[in-house]
Design an enzyme around this catalytic site. Structure first.
Site, PDB file in Angstrom:
ATOM      1  N   SER A  71      22.611  92.646  50.609  1.00 45.49           N
ATOM      2  CA  SER A  71      22.222  92.092  49.319  1.00 45.49           C
ATOM      3  C   SER A  71      22.270  90.553  49.349  1.00 45.49           C
ATOM      4  CB  SER A  71      23.109  92.683  48.217  1.00 45.49           C
ATOM      5  OG  SER A  71      22.581  92.425  46.944  1.00 45.49           O
TER       6      SER A  71
ATOM      7  N   ASP B 170      17.029 102.138  45.243  1.00 44.52           N
ATOM      8  CA  ASP B 170      17.838 100.965  44.881  1.00 44.52           C
ATOM      9  C   ASP B 170      17.395 100.464  43.513  1.00 44.52           C
ATOM     10  OD1 ASP B 170      18.910  98.304  44.718  1.00 44.52           O
ATOM     11  OD2 ASP B 170      19.086  98.281  46.898  1.00 44.52           O
TER      12      ASP B 170
ATOM     13  N   HIS C 176      21.817 101.152  46.449  1.00 44.38           N
ATOM     14  CA  HIS C 176      22.279  99.815  46.843  1.00 44.38           C
ATOM     15  C   HIS C 176      23.731  99.817  47.328  1.00 44.38           C
ATOM     16  CE1 HIS C 176      21.399  95.496  46.780  1.00 44.38           C
ATOM     17  NE2 HIS C 176      22.590  95.257  46.257  1.00 44.38           N
TER      18      HIS C 176
END
Length: 285
Positions: free
Chosen positions: A148, A229, A262
């Site tokens: 991320s 995600d 995620h």
């Protein structure tokens, strides 16, 4: 420099350790974790994979959740995971989770009050590797990866310093921060409203402008993205990275995985692929 060992845990024949030290780049105490595989205890120097974590994370998340130590022990790779920002009572912060402590974005801040401490780019590129290589039985062969915000950091750092790394990979990276809400908020605060400086920290821009010239070569790059995600469309924008690679001819491998989100469940599912990818380029088997 005083470096304090905060914890040591034996795992898969190696050692998972956590340290604190006074950082000259960040002007505060900084923590990092390191996994030293069993080969490092047997007189062998091993290469290092640097792992950069995401928003709200610390140096602990990857080491506790990814399940990477078993394969790192087999492959003979050390893993170093720094904290995601400077921290402390005198370090600037924000009420939001996506700015301030826990959200350093791996940039060198130029704007007050952030510029006093938020020099994460220099810390990751220069200070931390120098410290690690002086303290532990490791070589100067490095690769870098992240998730991320950390995936953004890993890609940017690798693209800007290709000679310093053997390979780069990312899970769910913020691929085009100059054009997403997380990036715009952080870059406005840390770098100012003049957006001309932002492109230095945008992986899509850097990959689009990448070229193999003057003996420099493209760094092997692997990106994994979960199709379920919830940040995919608004924040991550992997399609911009893919388009950038196509424009420059960069040999990016970008894989989409149906049903994955995620979280660290996604990372744990594919960390073996990433570690073997880096092992290949770090010349370990």
């Amino acid at each position: 420099m005083t470096v304090e060992n905060l914890s040591s845990n034996k795992i898969f024949g190696g050692w998972n350790k956590q340290y604190s030290h006074q950082s000259t780049s960040l002007n505060c105490a900084m923590r990092f974790a390191i996994y030293l595989p069993p080969q490092a205890s047997n007189g062998q120097k091993v290469p290092v994979l640097y792992w950069l974590s995401g928003l709200t994370c610390s140096d602990e998340n990857f080491m506790h959740k990814a399940g990477a130590q078993r394969l790192a022990a087999e492959l003979g790779i050390a893993i170093v995971a720094p904290d995601t920002s400077p921290r402390g009572s005198d370090v600037a912060d924000d009420e939001g989770y996506d700015l301030g402590q826990g959200a350093g974005f791996y940039v060198n801040a130029t704007q007050a009050p952030w510029n006093k401490h938020y020099q994460m780019y220099d810390y990751i590129v220069h200070e931390l590797p120098a410290l690690v290589e002086s303290m532990f039985p490791v070589t100067d062969k490095r690769s870098i990866a992240g998730h991320s915000m950390g995936g953004h950091g890993a890609l940017v750092i690798a693209l800007r310093n290709s000679a310093a790394y053997q390979s780069v990979s990312a899970f769910s990276p913020i691929s085009n921060p100059i054009n997403c809400p997380w990036g715009k908020k952080a870059f406005t605060a840390y770098l100012g409203r003049d957006t001309s400086a932002w492109s230095d920290y945008d992986a899509s821009t850097l990959m689009r402008n990448a070229s193999e010239v003057d003996g420099a070569s493209f760094l092997p790059a692997l990106v994994s993205q979960g199709e379920a995600d919830n940040f995919l469309t608004e924040q991550l924008k992997p399609e911009t990275l893919q388009a950038a690679a196509k424009a420059s001819g960069y040999p990016l491998v970008l894989e989409s995985h149906e049903g994955y989100d995620h979280s660290y469940f996604f990372i744990a599912s594919f960390i073996e692929q990433h570690l073997r990818f880096h092992a290949e380029h770090l010349s370990v088997s």
